[in-house]
Write a protein that holds these residues in place. Structure first.
Motif, PDB file in Angstrom:
ATOM      1  N   SER A   1      14.810  -2.439  -5.868  1.00 26.72           N
ATOM      2  CA  SER A   1      14.092  -1.449  -6.674  1.00 26.72           C
ATOM      3  C   SER A   1      13.849  -0.188  -5.854  1.00 26.72           C
ATOM      4  CB  SER A   1      12.759  -2.017  -7.148  1.00 26.72           C
ATOM      5  OG  SER A   1      11.883  -2.177  -6.045  1.00 26.72           O
ATOM      6  N   VAL A   2      13.569   0.899  -6.539  1.00 25.91           N
ATOM      7  CA  VAL A   2      13.315   2.165  -5.845  1.00 25.91           C
ATOM      8  C   VAL A   2      12.153   2.015  -4.878  1.00 25.91           C
ATOM      9  CG1 VAL A   2      12.580   4.554  -6.171  1.00 25.91           C
ATOM     10  CG2 VAL A   2      14.261   3.560  -7.712  1.00 25.91           C
ATOM     11  N   CYS A   3      11.088   1.391  -5.338  1.00 25.59           N
ATOM     12  CA  CYS A   3       9.904   1.214  -4.501  1.00 25.59           C
ATOM     13  C   CYS A   3      10.199   0.285  -3.322  1.00 25.59           C
ATOM     14  CB  CYS A   3       8.775   0.656  -5.352  1.00 25.59           C
ATOM     15  SG  CYS A   3       7.186   0.677  -4.548  1.00 25.59           S
ATOM     16  N   GLY A   4      10.902  -0.820  -3.577  1.00 25.93           N
ATOM     17  CA  GLY A   4      11.243  -1.751  -2.510  1.00 25.93           C
ATOM     18  C   GLY A   4      12.114  -1.110  -1.451  1.00 25.93           C
ATOM     19  N   VAL A   5      13.113  -0.336  -1.875  1.00 25.52           N
ATOM     20  CA  VAL A   5      13.995   0.357  -0.931  1.00 25.52           C
ATOM     21  C   VAL A   5      13.201   1.374  -0.118  1.00 25.52           C
ATOM     22  CG1 VAL A   5      15.933   1.970  -0.752  1.00 25.52           C
ATOM     23  CG2 VAL A   5      16.085   0.003  -2.284  1.00 25.52           C
ATOM     24  N   PHE A   6      12.351   2.146  -0.785  1.00 28.13           N
ATOM     25  CA  PHE A   6      11.575   3.163  -0.075  1.00 28.13           C
ATOM     26  C   PHE A   6      10.659   2.540   0.973  1.00 28.13           C
ATOM     27  CE2 PHE A   6       7.613   5.511   0.453  1.00 28.13           C
ATOM     28  CZ  PHE A   6       8.107   6.688   0.986  1.00 28.13           C
ATOM     29  N   ILE A   7       9.901   1.526   0.576  1.00 25.74           N
ATOM     30  CA  ILE A   7       8.954   0.926   1.510  1.00 25.74           C
ATOM     31  C   ILE A   7       9.674   0.250   2.669  1.00 25.74           C
ATOM     32  CG2 ILE A   7       7.206  -0.883   1.780  1.00 25.74           C
ATOM     33  CD1 ILE A   7       6.229  -0.176  -1.023  1.00 25.74           C
ATOM     34  N   SER A   8      10.743  -0.475   2.381  1.00 29.60           N
ATOM     35  CA  SER A   8      11.453  -1.159   3.473  1.00 29.60           C
ATOM     36  C   SER A   8      12.086  -0.148   4.430  1.00 29.60           C
ATOM     37  CB  SER A   8      12.506  -2.121   2.926  1.00 29.60           C
ATOM     38  OG  SER A   8      13.550  -1.432   2.297  1.00 29.60           O
ATOM     39  N   GLN A   9      12.586   0.969   3.903  1.00 32.64           N
ATOM     40  CA  GLN A   9      13.161   1.995   4.780  1.00 32.64           C
ATOM     41  C   GLN A   9      12.082   2.739   5.561  1.00 32.64           C
ATOM     42  OE1 GLN A   9      16.525   2.532   5.376  1.00 32.64           O
ATOM     43  NE2 GLN A   9      16.577   0.588   4.267  1.00 32.64           N
TER      44      GLN A   9
ATOM     45  N   VAL B   1      11.765  -2.339   7.973  1.00 28.86           N
ATOM     46  CA  VAL B   1      11.862  -3.803   7.931  1.00 28.86           C
ATOM     47  C   VAL B   1      12.329  -4.231   6.542  1.00 28.86           C
ATOM     48  CG1 VAL B   1      10.046  -4.166   9.649  1.00 28.86           C
ATOM     49  CG2 VAL B   1       9.444  -4.083   7.248  1.00 28.86           C
ATOM     50  N   PRO B   2      12.950  -5.406   6.445  1.00 29.87           N
ATOM     51  CA  PRO B   2      13.321  -5.913   5.119  1.00 29.87           C
ATOM     52  C   PRO B   2      12.079  -6.263   4.290  1.00 29.87           C
ATOM     53  CG  PRO B   2      14.443  -7.140   6.864  1.00 29.87           C
ATOM     54  CD  PRO B   2      13.447  -6.249   7.516  1.00 29.87           C
ATOM     55  N   VAL B   3      12.266  -6.324   2.990  1.00 30.69           N
ATOM     56  CA  VAL B   3      11.163  -6.628   2.073  1.00 30.69           C
ATOM     57  C   VAL B   3      10.500  -7.956   2.430  1.00 30.69           C
ATOM     58  CG1 VAL B   3      10.582  -7.141  -0.325  1.00 30.69           C
ATOM     59  CG2 VAL B   3      12.098  -5.244   0.194  1.00 30.69           C
ATOM     60  N   LEU B   4      11.274  -8.954   2.766  1.00 29.19           N
ATOM     61  CA  LEU B   4      10.698 -10.273   3.072  1.00 29.19           C
ATOM     62  C   LEU B   4       9.779 -10.255   4.288  1.00 29.19           C
ATOM     63  CD1 LEU B   4      13.668 -12.692   2.314  1.00 29.19           C
ATOM     64  CD2 LEU B   4      11.627 -12.243   0.939  1.00 29.19           C
ATOM     65  N   GLU B   5       9.952  -9.270   5.169  1.00 30.27           N
ATOM     66  CA  GLU B   5       9.067  -9.185   6.335  1.00 30.27           C
ATOM     67  C   GLU B   5       7.699  -8.615   5.995  1.00 30.27           C
ATOM     68  OE1 GLU B   5      10.480  -7.746  10.060  1.00 30.27           O
ATOM     69  OE2 GLU B   5      12.461  -8.634   9.758  1.00 30.27           O
ATOM     70  N   TYR B   6       7.625  -7.717   5.022  1.00 28.47           N
ATOM     71  CA  TYR B   6       6.296  -7.197   4.650  1.00 28.47           C
ATOM     72  C   TYR B   6       5.684  -7.961   3.479  1.00 28.47           C
ATOM     73  CZ  TYR B   6       8.243  -4.186   0.880  1.00 28.47           C
ATOM     74  OH  TYR B   6       8.840  -3.701  -0.243  1.00 28.47           O
ATOM     75  N   LEU B   7       6.407  -8.902   2.921  1.00 30.49           N
ATOM     76  CA  LEU B   7       5.906  -9.710   1.813  1.00 30.49           C
ATOM     77  C   LEU B   7       4.568 -10.391   2.104  1.00 30.49           C
ATOM     78  CD1 LEU B   7       6.471 -10.900  -1.041  1.00 30.49           C
ATOM     79  CD2 LEU B   7       7.584 -12.789   0.129  1.00 30.49           C
ATOM     80  N   PRO B   8       4.366 -11.004   3.278  1.00 29.41           N
ATOM     81  CA  PRO B   8       3.073 -11.660   3.527  1.00 29.41           C
ATOM     82  C   PRO B   8       1.886 -10.697   3.534  1.00 29.41           C
ATOM     83  CG  PRO B   8       4.707 -12.382   5.122  1.00 29.41           C
ATOM     84  CD  PRO B   8       5.315 -11.252   4.356  1.00 29.41           C
ATOM     85  N   TYR B   9       2.144  -9.415   3.726  1.00 31.81           N
ATOM     86  CA  TYR B   9       1.061  -8.436   3.790  1.00 31.81           C
ATOM     87  C   TYR B   9       0.838  -7.721   2.456  1.00 31.81           C
ATOM     88  CZ  TYR B   9       2.049  -9.381   8.615  1.00 31.81           C
ATOM     89  OH  TYR B   9       2.272 -10.028   9.802  1.00 31.81           O
ATOM     90  N   ALA B  10       1.639  -8.025   1.459  1.00 33.49           N
ATOM     91  CA  ALA B  10       1.533  -7.377   0.147  1.00 33.49           C
ATOM     92  C   ALA B  10       0.636  -8.209  -0.767  1.00 33.49           C
ATOM     93  CB  ALA B  10       2.925  -7.202  -0.452  1.00 33.49           C
ATOM     94  N   PHE B  11      -0.599  -8.437  -0.312  1.00 27.38           N
ATOM     95  CA  PHE B  11      -1.541  -9.292  -1.042  1.00 27.38           C
ATOM     96  C   PHE B  11      -1.701  -8.874  -2.497  1.00 27.38           C
ATOM     97  CE2 PHE B  11      -3.070  -9.051   3.341  1.00 27.38           C
ATOM     98  CZ  PHE B  11      -2.997 -10.384   3.696  1.00 27.38           C
ATOM     99  N   PHE B  12      -1.899  -7.584  -2.719  1.00 27.93           N
ATOM    100  CA  PHE B  12      -2.181  -7.093  -4.062  1.00 27.93           C
ATOM    101  C   PHE B  12      -1.036  -7.387  -5.026  1.00 27.93           C
ATOM    102  CE2 PHE B  12      -2.048  -3.676  -7.259  1.00 27.93           C
ATOM    103  CZ  PHE B  12      -3.236  -3.961  -7.911  1.00 27.93           C
ATOM    104  N   CYS B  13       0.182  -7.290  -4.540  1.00 27.47           N
ATOM    105  CA  CYS B  13       1.349  -7.475  -5.412  1.00 27.47           C
ATOM    106  C   CYS B  13       1.396  -8.870  -6.012  1.00 27.47           C
ATOM    107  CB  CYS B  13       2.630  -7.195  -4.639  1.00 27.47           C
ATOM    108  SG  CYS B  13       2.802  -5.493  -4.108  1.00 27.47           S
TER     109      CYS B  13
END
Length: 81
Positions: A34-42, A46-58
């Protein structure tokens, strides 16, 4: 697409709006293509799966939406006139 279903169930339109927000916008950062996933990971480098544990709200938002939907808490009925 879901308006007729919400109307048939006599649910207030704000429930549809909140569900779309919870299912679309809030979950978007967790989808790697997704646009948001690509932007945040870039931006984080880091890849999306690396910041996944910190995305509590999502994922907490998704769980609360499902919980509220099944229990009926915070669900508004449409007032018939």
């Amino acid at each position: 697409a879901f308006r007729s279903t919400f109307e048939r169930l006599h649910l207030h339109p704000k429930n549809l709006s909140r569900t779309i927000e919870d299912a679309g916008t809030v979950i978007n950062p967790l989808v790697p293509w997704s646009v948001c996933g690509v932007f945040i990971s870039q931006a984080l480098g880091v890849p999306v799966l690396e910041y996944l544990p910190y995305a509590f709200f999502c994922y907490l938002s998704l769980l609360l939406t499902l919980l509220f939907g099944f229990t009926g808490v915070t669900i508004s009925k449409r007032v018939s006139r």
